[in-house]
Design an enzyme around this catalytic site. Structure first.
Site, PDB file in Angstrom:
ATOM      1  N   GLU A   1      36.062  41.542  45.746  1.00 38.50           N
ATOM      2  CA  GLU A   1      36.071  42.229  45.180  1.00 38.50           C
ATOM      3  C   GLU A   1      36.077  43.629  45.208  1.00 38.50           C
ATOM      4  O   GLU A   1      37.215  44.111  44.878  1.00 38.50           O
ATOM      5  CB  GLU A   1      35.433  42.575  43.819  1.00 38.50           C
ATOM      6  CG  GLU A   1      35.331  40.371  43.028  1.00 38.50           C
ATOM      7  CD  GLU A   1      33.831  40.185  42.670  1.00 38.50           C
ATOM      8  OE1 GLU A   1      33.967  39.903  41.326  1.00 38.50           O
ATOM      9  OE2 GLU A   1      33.346  40.628  43.010  1.00 38.50           O
TER      10      GLU A   1
ATOM     11  N   ASP B   1      38.426  32.826  35.070  1.00 44.52           N
ATOM     12  CA  ASP B   1      38.581  30.811  34.372  1.00 44.52           C
ATOM     13  C   ASP B   1      37.631  30.975  32.994  1.00 44.52           C
ATOM     14  O   ASP B   1      37.377  32.036  32.714  1.00 44.52           O
ATOM     15  CB  ASP B   1      37.533  30.037  35.222  1.00 44.52           C
ATOM     16  CG  ASP B   1      36.052  30.357  35.297  1.00 44.52           C
ATOM     17  OD1 ASP B   1      34.999  29.743  35.389  1.00 44.52           O
ATOM     18  OD2 ASP B   1      36.004  31.797  36.217  1.00 44.52           O
TER      19      ASP B   1
END
Length: 221
Positions: free
Chosen positions: A12, A184
């Site tokens: 990230e 997800d």
């Protein structure tokens, strides 16, 4: 304006550092995974960088029929899904609340208003606003997600850091909001396959919305 962005993981960090520069007034730092790392990272950023606002960025698991992978969830409020202080001392304490702290940490009203305005102005990414819940658990099973949703059915996203950063910002009186990309949907997933596919296939462009939000914030100064 000095803007601090906190992420948990190196992948990230790499993606957001490619979008932002400290010379432009944006400091991106990696705190590590989980609530303690998140709180320490937020406190260190406040001490060393003294940002005017802090944004929790990165990925999260999504919840709701209208939420899909690559969507973005912006926090209206935050709490913990794995904290319960009981009612022996104070029978007003709610599940997810640290005793002595607010039941839920509200996102900064000005940041949230800007996020809502930005949401209405663009159509390339679906942006949702709502509750984000945090806990020291990587949700890789439908059973765990069902337990969390049973406690917080209105939650739009689940992560491992945002509420801890929110609590730290509350203590230090720093405006805060969480801006999370959905990697997800645990209730539709099997063995975290969506999560792994996210990083291998679609993550490269998924943090552009955070960049656009920060640019909108800078223009308001």
């Amino acid at each position: 304006m000095k803007i601090g962005i906190i992420v948990a993981m190196e992948k990230e960090l790499r993606r957001l550092q490619s979008l932002f520069s400290e010379k432009d007034g944006v400091c991106v730092s990696q705190c590590g995974i989980g609530k303690v790392n998140a709180a320490l990272g937020a406190a260190e950023m406040i001490r060393s960088y003294q940002p005017d606002v802090i944004i929790s960025s990165g990925c999260a698991g999504g919840n709701g029929d209208d939420v899909n992978v690559k969507d973005v969830v912006v926090s209206t409020e935050l709490c913990y899904h794995d904290v319960y202080c009981g009612k022996a001392i104070d029978d007003t304490t709610q599940y997810g609340q640290v005793q002595g702290m607010p039941a839920r940490f509200k996102a900064d009203a000005r940041l949230l208003a800007l996020a809502e305005q930005f949401k209405s102005q663009q159509s390339s990414v679906n942006i949702h606003t709502g509750l984000i819940v945090t806990g020291d658990w990587f949700v890789d099973s439908k059973e765990k997600m069902r337990h969390i949703v049973g406690l917080f059915p209105e939650a739009k996203a689940v992560d491992m850091e945002s509420a801890a950063i929110a609590q730290t910002c509350y203590k230090y009186n720093v405006p805060f909001i969480s801006y999370r990309v959905i990697s997800d949907i645990p209730l539709r997933d099997t063995d975290a396959s969506q999560y792994h596919d996210f990083w291998s296939q679609v993550a490269e462009t998924s943090f552009e919305t955070t960049r656009h939000f920060v640019e909108s914030l800078q223009k308001k100064v």
